[in-house]
Design an enzyme around this catalytic site. Structure first.
Site, mmCIF file in Angstrom:
data_model
loop_
_atom_site.group_PDB
_atom_site.id
_atom_site.type_symbol
_atom_site.label_atom_id
_atom_site.label_comp_id
_atom_site.label_asym_id
_atom_site.label_seq_id
_atom_site.Cartn_x
_atom_site.Cartn_y
_atom_site.Cartn_z
ATOM 1 N N LYS A 52 0.855 -1.195 0.000
ATOM 2 C CA LYS A 52 0.000 0.000 0.000
ATOM 3 C C LYS A 52 0.887 1.240 0.000
ATOM 4 O O LYS A 52 1.927 1.267 0.672
ATOM 5 C CB LYS A 52 -0.910 -0.023 1.236
ATOM 6 C CG LYS A 52 -1.939 1.099 1.279
ATOM 7 C CD LYS A 52 -2.870 0.936 2.479
ATOM 8 C CE LYS A 52 -3.927 2.026 2.547
ATOM 9 N NZ LYS A 52 -4.830 1.858 3.705
ATOM 10 N N SER A 127 -9.711 1.944 2.763
ATOM 11 C CA SER A 127 -8.804 2.652 1.873
ATOM 12 C C SER A 127 -7.789 1.757 1.170
ATOM 13 O O SER A 127 -7.207 2.173 0.180
ATOM 14 C CB SER A 127 -8.058 3.731 2.663
ATOM 15 O OG SER A 127 -7.257 3.146 3.672
ATOM 16 N N SER A 151 -9.940 -0.419 6.969
ATOM 17 C CA SER A 151 -9.363 -0.316 5.631
ATOM 18 C C SER A 151 -8.656 -1.548 5.080
ATOM 19 O O SER A 151 -8.299 -1.560 3.908
ATOM 20 C CB SER A 151 -8.399 0.864 5.572
ATOM 21 O OG SER A 151 -9.133 2.039 5.390
#
Ligand code: GLN
Length: 446
Positions: A52, A127, A151
């Site tokens: 990420k 996210s 997330s």
């Protein structure tokens, strides 16, 4: 194979922000050599991984999907990334996300939204949407995401994969660009539970560079995967199956409970009575912490600096006005307000107290039960654009994941069915540092 798959699929999925092909090939060639000479292999030897884009990687752009950091090239690796390297996985590239991890659909990425591989008209969740979509699309073997209020788990649910948020403090946050420091945790997104156990094994453990890192001994997670859940006591939180939960999601969860029954586990309805305050509490605390953490982005130390400022204050103002997107600004304003003198007691302090009550809800249930189960999210993935104009509805999607984050306990999302071709996630919540039981329960269902 990973890059080939990315070339085939990423023009429609858009999971990646940055690819690191040259480096990855060099690393792979070195591992190949190691194969020839028969030396010992790391735990994740040769596995292609995506990271990420809020987890820093030495010499590899780390943007947090923000214009502010669009040129930021870190000079060190996050501890979790360094640990993956020593386990010998290969970093393929950096994955798309909501800007600074604020959001639940990937539509807050300042570059482009990632799309759900099951149906590209739908969001992948967020996210860590890029992290979930890239695993679901077979671009990487596993990925790292971060979870502040859901997330990792929510995008895993929307994309039909496995996402684990470890206990707060189990995985080092060193090198994770902070959103809400008292909630942020890094964790694995994988195709199955066994992979989740392997990746967790590689990244968990005490780190002196993170002041909130827990000094606990790390068990062998894969040895917990016995398939045996006889006698497991499951609490089913009624608050997670009430109003606002899609009937098909509820049905999938109830069917999963039948599977557990058939495996010899027992379940009972339980209550987490302060759940109704969780969203308000989270958005006060997370935004307060975010407003403080994001104060470091001043146009001087990191990222993009605005041109032609009149003076120093103007440099800050221009850089921040240009660098941050609308959702990030909303949170900074909310957090700054909640922390300002005169309001601190009414909002921030009150929220801290409610957080304790929410944690006590979990303590109480865990005095009688081994795990808590329920849906990961109230619905399946929604259409891109459907909720962008309505931040409050977007916030409500996290009702099942946020209380867990506030309590700091571990939880996994595993696929448990689908509705209209879109996956449904089952959330299994455990006691603090009892990832082994969470993984064992999750694995037995697969
Ligand atoms: N959707 C939640 C938020 O926007 C959670 C985000 C996260 O876990 N990083 O704050």
């Amino acid at each position: 194979a990973s890059y080939r798959r990315i070339a085939e699929t990423d023009s429609s999925i858009k999971a990646f922000i940055t690819l690191d092909e040259e480096n990855a090939r060099r690393q792979a060639a070195e591992l190949d050599k190691q194969l020839q000479d028969g030396s010992e292999r790391g735990l994740l030897f040769g596995l292609p991984a995506g990271i990420k884009d809020n987890i820093v990687t030495e010499g590899l752009l780390t943007t947090c999907a923000s214009q502010f950091l669009s040129n930021y090239n870190p000079i060190y690796d996050a501890t979790s990334v360094a640990k993956l390297k020593s386990a010998q996985s290969v970093t393929i590239g950096k994955l798309n996300m909501d800007e600074f991890a604020m959001g639940g659909s990937n539509e807050n990425s300042s570059f482009y939204p990632t799309r759900n591989p099951w149906n590209t008209d739908y969001v992948p969740g967020g996210s860590s949407g890029g992290s979930a979509a890239s695993v679901a699309a077979g671009q990487v073997y596993f990925s790292l995401g971060s979870d502040t209020g859901g997330s990792i788990r929510q995008p895993a649910a929307y994309c039909g994969i496995v996402g684990l948020k470890p206990t707060y403090g189990l995985v080092s946050r060193y090198g994770l660009v902070a959103f809400a420091s008292s909630l942020d945790q890094i964790g694995p997104l994988t195709k199955n539970v066994e992979d989740s156990a392997y990746v967790l094994q590689a990244i968990a453990g005490f780190d002196g560079k993170d002041s909130t890192s827990a000094n606990v001994s790390i068990p062998d997670y894969t040895s917990a995967l016995t398939g045996d859940v006889k006698g497991l006591r499951i609490g089913v939180a009624k608050e997670y199956l009430g109003e606002g939960i899609d009937p098909e999601v509820k049905e999938a969860v109830l069917n999963a409970l039948k599977v557990y029954e058939s495996l010899g586990a027992t379940w009972e309805e339980v209550s987490l009575p302060h759940t109704e305050y969780a969203i308000a509490t989270y958005y006060l605390l997370a935004s307060s912490e975010a407003s403080s953490n994001l104060a470091r982005f001043d146009g001087v130390r990191y990222g993009v600096r605005a041109d032609n400022p009149d003076n120093l204050i103007d440099l800050y103002r221009k850089s921040r006005s240009q660098g941050f997107g609308p959702e990030v600004k909303r949170r900074i304003m909310l957090g700054t307000y909640a922390l300002s003198s005169g309001y601190y007691d009414a909002y921030y302090l009150k929220a801290q107290k409610v957080r304790t009550l929410i944690k006590q809800d979990f303590d109480q249930v865990f005095s009688k039960f081994d795990v808590i189960m329920g849906p990961t999210a109230p619905t399946t993935a929604f259409r891109i654009g459907e909720q962008v104009g309505d931040p409050l509805t977007m916030y409500l999607n996290d009702i099942c994941t946020i209380p867990v984050s506030l309590a700091g306990v571990p939880a996994i999302s595993i696929p448990c069915g689908s509705s209209n071709g879109l996956p449904i996630g089952l959330q299994i919540i455990g006691k603090a540092f009892d990832e082994s039981t969470v993984l064992r329960a999750a694995h037995a269902f697969e």
